[in-house]
Design a protein around this motif. Structure first.
Motif, PDB file in Angstrom:
ATOM      1  N   GLU A  32      -6.709   8.320  -7.193  1.00 31.63           N
ATOM      2  CA  GLU A  32      -5.874   7.138  -6.969  1.00 31.63           C
ATOM      3  C   GLU A  32      -6.728   5.901  -6.745  1.00 31.63           C
ATOM      4  O   GLU A  32      -6.407   4.821  -7.245  1.00 31.63           O
ATOM      5  CB  GLU A  32      -4.947   7.375  -5.766  1.00 31.63           C
ATOM      6  CG  GLU A  32      -3.856   8.400  -6.022  1.00 31.63           C
ATOM      7  CD  GLU A  32      -2.961   8.585  -4.818  1.00 31.63           C
ATOM      8  OE1 GLU A  32      -3.332   8.067  -3.732  1.00 31.63           O
ATOM      9  OE2 GLU A  32      -1.914   9.243  -4.935  1.00 31.63           O
ATOM     10  N   GLU A  33      -7.831   6.058  -6.000  1.00 33.72           N
ATOM     11  CA  GLU A  33      -8.711   4.912  -5.745  1.00 33.72           C
ATOM     12  C   GLU A  33      -9.346   4.425  -7.043  1.00 33.72           C
ATOM     13  O   GLU A  33      -9.439   3.217  -7.284  1.00 33.72           O
ATOM     14  CB  GLU A  33      -9.786   5.306  -4.736  1.00 33.72           C
ATOM     15  CG  GLU A  33     -10.644   4.137  -4.293  1.00 33.72           C
ATOM     16  CD  GLU A  33     -11.631   4.519  -3.211  1.00 33.72           C
ATOM     17  OE1 GLU A  33     -12.476   3.673  -2.876  1.00 33.72           O
ATOM     18  OE2 GLU A  33     -11.555   5.651  -2.702  1.00 33.72           O
ATOM     19  N   LYS A  34      -9.768   5.352  -7.893  1.00 34.05           N
ATOM     20  CA  LYS A  34     -10.358   4.963  -9.173  1.00 34.05           C
ATOM     21  C   LYS A  34      -9.324   4.285 -10.062  1.00 34.05           C
ATOM     22  O   LYS A  34      -9.631   3.333 -10.788  1.00 34.05           O
ATOM     23  CB  LYS A  34     -10.930   6.197  -9.867  1.00 34.05           C
ATOM     24  CG  LYS A  34     -12.162   6.780  -9.188  1.00 34.05           C
ATOM     25  CD  LYS A  34     -12.658   8.014  -9.924  1.00 34.05           C
ATOM     26  CE  LYS A  34     -13.896   8.595  -9.229  1.00 34.05           C
ATOM     27  NZ  LYS A  34     -14.376   9.827  -9.913  1.00 34.05           N
ATOM     28  N   PHE A  35      -8.081   4.778 -10.005  1.00 37.69           N
ATOM     29  CA  PHE A  35      -7.026   4.185 -10.826  1.00 37.69           C
ATOM     30  C   PHE A  35      -6.746   2.749 -10.388  1.00 37.69           C
ATOM     31  O   PHE A  35      -6.580   1.848 -11.224  1.00 37.69           O
ATOM     32  CB  PHE A  35      -5.754   5.022 -10.722  1.00 37.69           C
ATOM     33  CG  PHE A  35      -4.574   4.426 -11.439  1.00 37.69           C
ATOM     34  CD1 PHE A  35      -4.446   4.519 -12.811  1.00 37.69           C
ATOM     35  CD2 PHE A  35      -3.588   3.746 -10.728  1.00 37.69           C
ATOM     36  CE1 PHE A  35      -3.371   3.956 -13.475  1.00 37.69           C
ATOM     37  CE2 PHE A  35      -2.507   3.184 -11.378  1.00 37.69           C
ATOM     38  CZ  PHE A  35      -2.396   3.291 -12.753  1.00 37.69           C
ATOM     39  N   LEU A  36      -6.700   2.519  -9.075  1.00 38.23           N
ATOM     40  CA  LEU A  36      -6.408   1.176  -8.563  1.00 38.23           C
ATOM     41  C   LEU A  36      -7.542   0.201  -8.858  1.00 38.23           C
ATOM     42  O   LEU A  36      -7.317  -1.011  -8.934  1.00 38.23           O
ATOM     43  CB  LEU A  36      -6.146   1.232  -7.050  1.00 38.23           C
ATOM     44  CG  LEU A  36      -4.882   1.986  -6.623  1.00 38.23           C
ATOM     45  CD1 LEU A  36      -4.799   2.065  -5.106  1.00 38.23           C
ATOM     46  CD2 LEU A  36      -3.642   1.314  -7.186  1.00 38.23           C
ATOM     47  N   PRO A  79      -2.880  -2.377 -12.021  1.00 34.44           N
ATOM     48  CA  PRO A  79      -2.613  -0.956 -11.761  1.00 34.44           C
ATOM     49  C   PRO A  79      -2.001  -0.769 -10.368  1.00 34.44           C
ATOM     50  O   PRO A  79      -2.468  -1.367  -9.394  1.00 34.44           O
ATOM     51  CB  PRO A  79      -4.000  -0.312 -11.860  1.00 34.44           C
ATOM     52  CG  PRO A  79      -4.960  -1.425 -11.573  1.00 34.44           C
ATOM     53  CD  PRO A  79      -4.319  -2.679 -12.076  1.00 34.44           C
ATOM     54  N   SER A  80      -0.968   0.034 -10.278  1.00 39.11           N
ATOM     55  CA  SER A  80      -0.271   0.245  -9.011  1.00 39.11           C
ATOM     56  C   SER A  80       0.201   1.688  -8.912  1.00 39.11           C
ATOM     57  O   SER A  80       0.351   2.378  -9.926  1.00 39.11           O
ATOM     58  CB  SER A  80       0.937  -0.696  -8.884  1.00 39.11           C
ATOM     59  OG  SER A  80       0.551  -2.045  -9.003  1.00 39.11           O
ATOM     60  N   LEU A 115       5.226  -0.684  -4.139  1.00 35.17           N
ATOM     61  CA  LEU A 115       3.995  -0.352  -4.846  1.00 35.17           C
ATOM     62  C   LEU A 115       2.794  -0.738  -3.990  1.00 35.17           C
ATOM     63  O   LEU A 115       2.914  -1.492  -3.027  1.00 35.17           O
ATOM     64  CB  LEU A 115       3.929  -1.092  -6.183  1.00 35.17           C
ATOM     65  CG  LEU A 115       5.067  -0.847  -7.174  1.00 35.17           C
ATOM     66  CD1 LEU A 115       4.965  -1.810  -8.339  1.00 35.17           C
ATOM     67  CD2 LEU A 115       5.050   0.592  -7.681  1.00 35.17           C
ATOM     68  N   THR A 116       1.642  -0.238  -4.369  1.00 39.17           N
ATOM     69  CA  THR A 116       0.418  -0.639  -3.677  1.00 39.17           C
ATOM     70  C   THR A 116       0.141  -2.126  -3.871  1.00 39.17           C
ATOM     71  O   THR A 116      -0.537  -2.749  -3.049  1.00 39.17           O
ATOM     72  CB  THR A 116      -0.770   0.178  -4.196  1.00 39.17           C
ATOM     73  OG1 THR A 116      -0.783   0.126  -5.638  1.00 39.17           O
ATOM     74  CG2 THR A 116      -0.672   1.636  -3.749  1.00 39.17           C
ATOM     75  N   SER A 117       0.691  -2.705  -4.942  1.00 41.65           N
ATOM     76  CA  SER A 117       0.494  -4.130  -5.213  1.00 41.65           C
ATOM     77  C   SER A 117       1.595  -4.988  -4.606  1.00 41.65           C
ATOM     78  O   SER A 117       1.549  -6.208  -4.702  1.00 41.65           O
ATOM     79  CB  SER A 117       0.447  -4.377  -6.726  1.00 41.65           C
ATOM     80  OG  SER A 117       1.629  -3.912  -7.354  1.00 41.65           O
ATOM     81  N   GLY A 118       2.592  -4.359  -3.952  1.00 40.45           N
ATOM     82  CA  GLY A 118       3.659  -5.115  -3.314  1.00 40.45           C
ATOM     83  C   GLY A 118       5.032  -4.598  -3.716  1.00 40.45           C
ATOM     84  O   GLY A 118       5.168  -3.742  -4.593  1.00 40.45           O
ATOM     85  N   PRO A 119       6.091  -5.126  -3.085  1.00 39.86           N
ATOM     86  CA  PRO A 119       7.449  -4.684  -3.405  1.00 39.86           C
ATOM     87  C   PRO A 119       7.917  -5.227  -4.746  1.00 39.86           C
ATOM     88  O   PRO A 119       7.447  -6.259  -5.227  1.00 39.86           O
ATOM     89  CB  PRO A 119       8.284  -5.253  -2.247  1.00 39.86           C
ATOM     90  CG  PRO A 119       7.513  -6.450  -1.790  1.00 39.86           C
ATOM     91  CD  PRO A 119       6.060  -6.130  -2.011  1.00 39.86           C
ATOM     92  N   LEU A 120       8.873  -4.513  -5.343  1.00 39.66           N
ATOM     93  CA  LEU A 120       9.364  -4.887  -6.657  1.00 39.66           C
ATOM     94  C   LEU A 120      10.853  -4.583  -6.726  1.00 39.66           C
ATOM     95  O   LEU A 120      11.293  -3.497  -6.345  1.00 39.66           O
ATOM     96  CB  LEU A 120       8.618  -4.119  -7.748  1.00 39.66           C
ATOM     97  CG  LEU A 120       8.592  -4.705  -9.152  1.00 39.66           C
ATOM     98  CD1 LEU A 120       7.897  -6.058  -9.151  1.00 39.66           C
ATOM     99  CD2 LEU A 120       7.881  -3.760 -10.111  1.00 39.66           C
ATOM    100  N   LEU A 121      11.646  -5.549  -7.209  1.00 38.78           N
ATOM    101  CA  LEU A 121      13.080  -5.375  -7.396  1.00 38.78           C
ATOM    102  C   LEU A 121      13.312  -4.842  -8.803  1.00 38.78           C
ATOM    103  O   LEU A 121      12.887  -5.459  -9.781  1.00 38.78           O
ATOM    104  CB  LEU A 121      13.800  -6.711  -7.204  1.00 38.78           C
ATOM    105  CG  LEU A 121      15.320  -6.689  -7.183  1.00 38.78           C
ATOM    106  CD1 LEU A 121      15.833  -5.954  -5.959  1.00 38.78           C
ATOM    107  CD2 LEU A 121      15.869  -8.119  -7.198  1.00 38.78           C
ATOM    108  N   VAL A 122      13.987  -3.694  -8.925  1.00 36.31           N
ATOM    109  CA  VAL A 122      14.138  -3.039 -10.222  1.00 36.31           C
ATOM    110  C   VAL A 122      15.602  -2.693 -10.465  1.00 36.31           C
ATOM    111  O   VAL A 122      16.434  -2.708  -9.551  1.00 36.31           O
ATOM    112  CB  VAL A 122      13.277  -1.766 -10.312  1.00 36.31           C
ATOM    113  CG1 VAL A 122      11.802  -2.086 -10.146  1.00 36.31           C
ATOM    114  CG2 VAL A 122      13.708  -0.730  -9.274  1.00 36.31           C
TER     115      VAL A 122
END
Length: 336
Positions: free
Chosen positions: A176-180, A268-269, A290-297
């Motif tokens: 996960e760290e490598k992906f981010l 990447p999140s 998400l790791t990058s913040g909230p998202l409205l979907v």
């Protein structure tokens, strides 16, 4: 279906139920006392001597106490039985309900608005009401144990079952760290991206006009009616439309620059949590953390995403506006 067990109450469970019981016993006495004193001072011209006023107070007290009496009785029954129900399973979803209530405005009085939030978790698709402290630590996909009082429904405890730290868990964290940390080259806009940009711009226009229209309407009516002194006196009402039009101008600049730039950037999140937001006054929505913040979907995208999924969120170069999400299977779903 979640696993259900009936267990004896522990000492901390009894302590929590007793505190609930004592609070319920004290609360109505304090409320009625304060309310009675308030009315006595407000209607000092014989309210306490008025039989109609006294009967009204008695009726209110009986109604209020009847609601509290049910809670007190159910809590007392739980203490007497000495049992609790333990629900075990996986958190499959979460929901936050925002209830807004308001009194009708009376002459000379302002409308009073009250907001109340209720929190729910779904354990193997069965809904349970919990306090915020438990709601915040229970993430979708985790195994939990929920202890509840059978009669009153009071949440006694919620434990997130720990995971054993082994080589596989460590390897997963490293992946996960490598992906981010992965760098995604900027990608050219597609025709669907341009359509999404245009929809974002139209939504921005609508939002800014809705927020500024009440203040503009008041100002125009004052000018038409000839109340120029009030126009000058109430000059702060123009601050809101001016600020909204400034924000609209910034959004227009970003819209044009994004179209000219031709590229979007990928972030990447990893999906950490998700929950539904319901309300009695506003449109229901679904949110992904998400790791990058909230998202409205949308509901469709909400059902496609799972905890731990590795996704790419494509955003605009200017304005940092999310446009689309690329799912683990390579499918790109636009957010607007």
């Amino acid at each position: 279906m979640p696993k259900l067990e009936i267990l004896p109450l522990e000492h901390r469970d009894k302590t929590k139920l007793r505190r609930q019981l004592y609070g319920m016993l004290l609360f109505p006495v304090v409320v009625i006392g304060i309310f009675w004193l308030f009315l006595s001072f407000m209607f000092n011209s014989g309210f306490a001597d008025d039989s109609v006023g006294v009967y009204m107070m008695i009726a209110f007290s009986v109604l209020f106490f009847s609601v509290i009496a049910y809670i007190i009785t159910s809590t007392a029954i739980d203490l007497k039985l000495g049992l609790k129900s333990r629900v075990s399973g996986k958190i499959t979803d979460k929901r936050m309900h925002w209830a807004t209530t308001g009194d009708r405005p009376a002459y000379g009085h302002k409308t009073r608005i009250r907001n109340r939030r209720s929190y729910y978790v779904y354990i193997d698709d069965e809904e349970f009401s919990v306090d915020y402290s438990y709601y915040s630590k229970a993430r979708v996909g985790t195994e939990v144990q929920l202890d509840r009082a059978p009669k009153s429904g009071l949440t006694l405890d919620l434990q997130v079952l720990g995971q054993v730290e082994d080589a596989r868990v460590t390897q997963k964290l490293d992946e996960e760290e490598k992906f981010l940390e992965k760098h995604i080259p900027h990608t050219r806009y597609t025709p669907k991206d341009y359509e999404a940009l245009h929809r974002v711009w139209k939504m921005e226009i609508k939002k800014r006009l809705v927020r500024s229209s009440p203040f503009i309407t008041i100002g125009v009516l004052l000018i038409i009616s000839g109340f120029w002194s009030f126009v000058v006196l109430l000059f702060p009402i123009w601050a809101v439309p001016l600020f909204q039009f400034y924000r609209l101008y910034v959004a227009y600049q970003n819209y044009n620059r994004n179209k000219e730039r031709y590229h979007k950037r990928g972030v990447p999140s990893i999906v950490e949590d998700k929950f539904a937001l319901t309300s009695n006054r506003y449109t229901n929505s679904n949110r992904i953390q998400l790791t990058s913040g909230p998202l409205l979907v949308s509901s469709t995208l909400y059902d496609k995403l799972f905890i731990g999924d590795k996704v790419f969120v494509y955003k605009t170069q200017y304005g940092n506006q999310p446009l689309s999400v690329v799912l683990p299977n390579g499918e790109e779903v636009h957010l607007v």
